[in-house]
Structure formats: structure tokens, C-alpha cells
Design an enzyme around this catalytic site. Structure first.
Site, PDB file in Angstrom:
ATOM      1  N   CYS A  13     -28.772  25.284  33.434  1.00 18.89           N
ATOM      2  CA  CYS A  13     -27.611  25.608  32.725  1.00 18.89           C
ATOM      3  C   CYS A  13     -27.824  26.059  31.337  1.00 18.89           C
ATOM      4  O   CYS A  13     -27.448  26.983  30.753  1.00 18.89           O
ATOM      5  CB  CYS A  13     -26.534  24.439  32.921  1.00 18.89           C
ATOM      6  SG  CYS A  13     -25.139  24.785  32.355  1.00 18.89           S
ATOM      7  N   CYS A  16     -32.391  21.311  24.591  1.00 21.21           N
ATOM      8  CA  CYS A  16     -31.858  22.267  25.496  1.00 21.21           C
ATOM      9  C   CYS A  16     -32.914  23.282  25.711  1.00 21.21           C
ATOM     10  O   CYS A  16     -32.972  24.157  26.595  1.00 21.21           O
ATOM     11  CB  CYS A  16     -30.892  22.936  24.828  1.00 21.21           C
ATOM     12  SG  CYS A  16     -30.905  24.104  23.459  1.00 21.21           S
TER      13      CYS A  16
END
Length: 244
Positions: free
Chosen positions: A121, A231
Site C-alpha cells: 500500500c 513506509c
């Protein structure tokens, strides 16, 4: 109590750290004319950098990633920056078809199911747009600080990212107190979610408030192991650049 009330403190050496940061930004603009961008997450640290760029009229572009999953308060800062400082913010969004396909295949809560899906994602919503932001650039500026996490404790002020660009961590040696002292002194706009005990703010599904005594980044990806809490924007292999 606001974040300013909680955190803003003048500490020894602040003026020297501020001067070093401003010189770093000026050097970056001179060394990479027209090819340097501040990659802002719109957090408190990045708002300090944006204020310095605008206040001193430095020729540094300002860009951000609008992932499609940010809090409304975060997105609203884009317009507040443009109105306050009279500068344009470059906004990079993920490829819509890629997001739709990921959600269709994995659901809208995939980030909670596995580390691989969460990173997938992030790859679609953050890494691909960041690549477009950086493609025409030879340098980028971040608000990373050594104090933020163990993973960031070994960072250098100027590093080379995995594409050979200069990655400039302009606030590397600032404390959280320094950040909020600057915001207080200069009336810098900031995300009101910081007033709700969210020191580190990312996408809405991956951010929560922290409790008393919790780590600075405990509210990010709180269901994962501490070592995995990035991330992908800042986990590439980097090497210090030689002094100029």
C-alpha cells in the site's frame, strides 16, 4: 493543552542549530539550482523547513504526497501553506487505477493483515509518487531528525540516496522542543492533530494518538514490530556525501 504548550522550549544551542539549518538550505539551493525540492509530509518538522524556505525566499520547490488516505486536517495544510506564504505546493498523487486495483484485490484494511500488504500500500500511495517528484531533481530536503527513532539515529546531515541524489536532512540535530519553539516564535501553521497527541502523522488508517510514556513514533503502524516501522521513503541504503 496545545502542542506548543506541551513541547515548545528554548534549549541551549538552539540559535546555532537554526543557523546551521538555514545555511544548509542556502547551500542546497546554490549547489542544485532549480533541481532541489523539499519533500514535505506536512508534519511539524517539515512546516519549520517550509517556513524557512519561504521566509528567506530560497529557490527551493515544495512538494508533498497526497496519498488519498490522509486526514482532512493534513490535506488542509496544503492550502494554508499556499495562502500564508504565497508559494505553490507541488502535489503528487498515486495512480488511481493502481489504488483501485489494490483495494479491489486486498480490501481497504489490507495494511493490518500483513507487513507485505502494508508495504505494498505504501509503495502505491507513497513511493511511486515520490519517484515522480524526485525524477527531475538532484537533491531533496527532509525533516528527519536523529531523535525521532533508533532507525534514524545514524543519519548524516547530507547523504546520497540510492539514486545518487543528495538527501539533505536539514533538521537532523534538532530536538522536538526546538521544533515547537521555532513554531511558537514564528507563528508557523501546523496540523491541529498535533494537539491531539499525534507527534508523527501519516495516513489516517496508520496513525493514532500516543499515550503517556510512549515512543515518539508509537502511533505509526502500532500493530507492527518496531524494526519494521518505516513506509519505505527513508529506508534506502545511503552513504554520507563528501564535504564540499
Amino acid at each position: 493543552m496545545s502542542a506548543i504548550d506541551l513541547y515548545a522550549r528554548h534549549t541551549a544551542g538552539f540559535e546555532e542549530r537554526l543557523a546551521a539549518t538555514l545555511q544548509t538550505l542556502r547551500d542546497a539551493a546554490a549547489a542544485h539550482p532549480g533541481r532541489v525540492v523539499q519533500s514535505t509530509s506536512l508534519g511539524a518538522e517539515d512546516m519549520v523547513i517550509t517556513d524557512l524556505i519561504a521566509r528567506h525566499q530560497l529557490p527551493i520547490a515544495i512538494g508533498t504526497l497526497e496519498t488519498g488516505a490522509l486526514h482532512a486536517e493534513t490535506v488542509a495544510l496544503i492550502g494554508r501553506i499556499e495562502q500564508r506564504y504565497g508559494v505553490a505546493v507541488e502535489v503528487y498523487k498515486p495512480v488511481a487505477d493502481a489504488v483501485i486495483e489494490f483495494v479491489r484485490k486486498n480490501g481497504d484494511k489490507a495494511m493490518y493483515e500483513s507487513l507485505a500488504l502494508r508495504k505494498g500500500c505504501c509503495g502505491i500511495r507513497k513511493l511511486e509518487p515520490l519517484g515522480r517528484m524526485l525524477a527531475p531533481r538532484t537533491a531533496w530536503i527532509t525533516g528527519l531528525r536523529r531523535e525521532q527513532s533508533n532507525n534514524r539515529g545514524e543519519m548524516q546531515r547530507i547523504e546520497a540516496d540510492d539514486a545518487g541524489r543528495a538527501k539533505i536532512n536539514a533538521l537532523i540535530d534538532w530536538s522536538w522542543n526546538d521544533v515547537w519553539h521555532y513554531i511558537q516564535q514564528n507563528d508557523v501553521p501546523y496540523n491541529p492533530l498535533h494537539d491531539q497527541f499525534m507527534p508523527s502523522i501519516g495516513c489516517a488508517p496508520c496513525t493514532r494518538a500516543i499515550g503517556v510514556g510512549e515512543d515518539f513514533r508509537a502511533g505509526r503502524w502500532w500493530w507492527e514490530d518496531e524494526a519494521a516501522k518505516e513506509c519505505g521513503l527513508h529506508v534506502h541504503q545511503v552513504e554520507p556525501l563528501p564535504a564540499r
